[in-house]
Design a protein around this motif. Structure first.
Motif, PDB file in Angstrom:
ATOM      1  N   ASP A  50       4.252  26.244 -13.010  1.00 11.40           N
ATOM      2  CA  ASP A  50       2.892  26.593 -13.412  1.00 11.40           C
ATOM      3  C   ASP A  50       2.983  27.924 -14.150  1.00 11.40           C
ATOM      4  N   LEU A  51       3.021  27.864 -15.479  1.00 17.06           N
ATOM      5  CA  LEU A  51       3.282  29.044 -16.310  1.00 17.06           C
ATOM      6  C   LEU A  51       1.997  29.622 -16.873  1.00 17.06           C
ATOM      7  N   SER A  52       1.893  30.959 -16.811  1.00 14.82           N
ATOM      8  CA  SER A  52       0.754  31.656 -17.412  1.00 14.82           C
ATOM      9  C   SER A  52       1.274  32.890 -18.144  1.00 14.82           C
ATOM     10  N   VAL A  53       0.606  33.240 -19.237  1.00 14.04           N
ATOM     11  CA  VAL A  53       1.035  34.352 -20.086  1.00 14.04           C
ATOM     12  C   VAL A  53      -0.050  35.418 -20.113  1.00 14.04           C
ATOM     13  N   THR A  54       0.374  36.684 -19.982  1.00 13.68           N
ATOM     14  CA  THR A  54      -0.529  37.831 -20.055  1.00 13.68           C
ATOM     15  C   THR A  54      -0.021  38.792 -21.123  1.00 13.68           C
ATOM     16  N   VAL A  67       4.232  42.159 -30.016  1.00 12.55           N
ATOM     17  CA  VAL A  67       3.246  41.873 -28.980  1.00 12.55           C
ATOM     18  C   VAL A  67       4.034  41.540 -27.708  1.00 12.55           C
ATOM     19  N   ALA A  68       4.008  42.466 -26.747  1.00 10.80           N
ATOM     20  CA  ALA A  68       4.733  42.277 -25.489  1.00 10.80           C
ATOM     21  C   ALA A  68       3.861  41.502 -24.506  1.00 10.80           C
ATOM     22  N   PHE A  69       4.512  40.681 -23.689  1.00 14.29           N
ATOM     23  CA  PHE A  69       3.768  39.856 -22.737  1.00 14.29           C
ATOM     24  C   PHE A  69       4.612  39.589 -21.495  1.00 14.29           C
ATOM     25  N   ASP A  70       3.936  39.210 -20.423  1.00 12.25           N
ATOM     26  CA  ASP A  70       4.567  38.717 -19.202  1.00 12.25           C
ATOM     27  C   ASP A  70       4.315  37.227 -19.119  1.00 12.25           C
ATOM     28  N   ILE A  71       5.318  36.479 -18.689  1.00 16.66           N
ATOM     29  CA  ILE A  71       5.123  35.065 -18.384  1.00 16.66           C
ATOM     30  C   ILE A  71       5.444  34.887 -16.905  1.00 16.66           C
ATOM     31  N   ALA A  72       4.492  34.333 -16.171  1.00 11.85           N
ATOM     32  CA  ALA A  72       4.620  34.177 -14.720  1.00 11.85           C
ATOM     33  C   ALA A  72       4.707  32.704 -14.363  1.00 11.85           C
ATOM     34  N   ASN A  73       5.526  32.412 -13.363  1.00  9.13           N
ATOM     35  CA  ASN A  73       5.657  31.060 -12.821  1.00  9.13           C
ATOM     36  C   ASN A  73       5.228  31.127 -11.360  1.00  9.13           C
ATOM     37  N   SER A  74       4.056  30.613 -11.048  1.00 11.05           N
ATOM     38  CA  SER A  74       3.528  30.686  -9.684  1.00 11.05           C
ATOM     39  C   SER A  74       3.945  29.497  -8.829  1.00 11.05           C
ATOM     40  N   ALA A  75       4.746  28.599  -9.348  1.00 11.05           N
ATOM     41  CA  ALA A  75       5.163  27.409  -8.609  1.00 11.05           C
ATOM     42  C   ALA A  75       6.454  27.668  -7.828  1.00 11.05           C
ATOM     43  N   THR A  76       6.870  26.661  -7.072  1.00 12.10           N
ATOM     44  CA  THR A  76       8.091  26.777  -6.276  1.00 12.10           C
ATOM     45  C   THR A  76       9.304  26.169  -6.969  1.00 12.10           C
ATOM     46  N   THR A  77       9.167  25.800  -8.230  1.00 12.16           N
ATOM     47  CA  THR A  77      10.263  25.216  -9.003  1.00 12.16           C
ATOM     48  C   THR A  77      10.512  26.057 -10.253  1.00 12.16           C
ATOM     49  N   ALA A 107      11.243  30.454 -10.064  1.00  9.96           N
ATOM     50  CA  ALA A 107      10.095  30.124  -9.221  1.00  9.96           C
ATOM     51  C   ALA A 107       9.504  31.393  -8.628  1.00  9.96           C
ATOM     52  N   GLU A 108       8.186  31.463  -8.591  1.00  6.19           N
ATOM     53  CA  GLU A 108       7.429  32.574  -8.008  1.00  6.19           C
ATOM     54  C   GLU A 108       7.902  33.933  -8.542  1.00  6.19           C
ATOM     55  N   SER A 109       8.052  34.004  -9.861  1.00  6.44           N
ATOM     56  CA  SER A 109       8.483  35.261 -10.477  1.00  6.44           C
ATOM     57  C   SER A 109       7.838  35.397 -11.849  1.00  6.44           C
ATOM     58  N   LYS A 110       8.154  36.499 -12.512  1.00  6.85           N
ATOM     59  CA  LYS A 110       7.697  36.656 -13.890  1.00  6.85           C
ATOM     60  C   LYS A 110       8.788  37.303 -14.717  1.00  6.85           C
ATOM     61  N   SER A 111       8.722  37.033 -16.003  1.00  3.25           N
ATOM     62  CA  SER A 111       9.654  37.600 -16.968  1.00  3.25           C
ATOM     63  C   SER A 111       8.846  38.267 -18.071  1.00  3.25           C
ATOM     64  N   ARG A 112       9.488  39.171 -18.773  1.00  2.00           N
ATOM     65  CA  ARG A 112       8.811  39.898 -19.845  1.00  2.00           C
ATOM     66  C   ARG A 112       9.492  39.596 -21.159  1.00  2.00           C
ATOM     67  N   GLY A 113       8.690  39.484 -22.210  1.00  4.42           N
ATOM     68  CA  GLY A 113       9.217  39.219 -23.539  1.00  4.42           C
ATOM     69  C   GLY A 113       8.286  39.768 -24.601  1.00  4.42           C
ATOM     70  N   ALA A 114       8.608  39.502 -25.849  1.00  4.58           N
ATOM     71  CA  ALA A 114       7.772  39.958 -26.959  1.00  4.58           C
ATOM     72  C   ALA A 114       7.912  38.982 -28.117  1.00  4.58           C
ATOM     73  N   ILE A 115       6.844  38.881 -28.884  1.00  4.97           N
ATOM     74  CA  ILE A 115       6.849  38.094 -30.113  1.00  4.97           C
ATOM     75  C   ILE A 115       6.611  39.066 -31.262  1.00  4.97           C
ATOM     76  N   LEU A 116       7.386  38.898 -32.325  1.00  4.49           N
ATOM     77  CA  LEU A 116       7.279  39.781 -33.480  1.00  4.49           C
ATOM     78  C   LEU A 116       6.500  39.083 -34.584  1.00  4.49           C
ATOM     79  N   PHE A 117       5.509  39.791 -35.096  1.00  3.29           N
ATOM     80  CA  PHE A 117       4.692  39.280 -36.198  1.00  3.29           C
ATOM     81  C   PHE A 117       4.875  40.195 -37.394  1.00  3.29           C
ATOM     82  N   SER A 118       4.861  39.622 -38.586  1.00  3.48           N
ATOM     83  CA  SER A 118       4.920  40.445 -39.795  1.00  3.48           C
ATOM     84  C   SER A 118       3.520  40.939 -40.169  1.00  3.48           C
ATOM     85  N   ASN A 119       2.472  40.196 -39.791  1.00  5.91           N
ATOM     86  CA  ASN A 119       1.089  40.613 -40.041  1.00  5.91           C
ATOM     87  C   ASN A 119       0.580  41.459 -38.880  1.00  5.91           C
ATOM     88  N   ASP A 120      -0.347  42.350 -39.180  1.00  2.92           N
ATOM     89  CA  ASP A 120      -0.934  43.230 -38.169  1.00  2.92           C
ATOM     90  C   ASP A 120      -1.931  42.442 -37.313  1.00  2.92           C
TER      91      ASP A 120
END
Length: 136
Positions: A50-54, A67-77, A107-120
């Motif tokens: 169960d993935l959600s992005v913040t 644009v930095a974000f967290d992706i969380a997995n609230s499931a047990t898999t 499972a039940e963790s989150k990771s951090r990442g970023a997406i790079l855009f050329s436009n503002d």
């Protein structure tokens, strides 16, 4: 440890009470940990990822914008090969779209990442979401 008449060391044959107490407490701790792991292994239901992005921050980076974000997995898999899609929208139209792939999101963790855009992204709608995954 005591000294004999000749000045040599001699070990006691009966263990001290602190050794017994330490051994007993260690055995109880290990038994408790094994019991908990066993309990979770047999009673915990495996739920699909169960993935959600913040979105966290947006900042200028070199010739583009990050644009930095967290992706969380609230499931047990665990989810593997997680694809995250980021879009810049203006008046409902997609101006730019980029993707990033995470090797896995545990499972039940989150990771951090970023997406790079050329436009503002300032003044535009930023839509970042998980687009898919595979079972590990």
């Amino acid at each position: 440890m005591t000294r004999s008449r000749q000045g040599r060391h001699r070990e006691r044959h009966d263990p001290h009470w602190i050794e017994w107490l330490t051994g007993l407490l260690s055995a109880l701790l290990i038994a408790g940990m094994l019991g908990r792991i066993g309990w979770e292994a047999f009673t915990r239901e495996a739920t699909p990822p169960d993935l959600s992005v913040t979105v966290l921050t947006t900042e200028r980076a070199g010739s583009g914008h990050r644009v930095a974000f967290d992706i969380a997995n609230s499931a047990t898999t665990t989810a593997a090969a997680v694809t995250v899609v980021g879009r810049l929208l203006e008046e409902g139209k997609v101006i730019e779209e980029n993707r990033v792939v995470f090797d896995y999101v545990a499972a039940e963790s989150k990771s951090r990442g970023a997406i790079l855009f050329s436009n503002d992204p300032a003044g535009r709608q930023v839509d970042i979401r998980a687009a898919g995954y595979t079972d590990p």
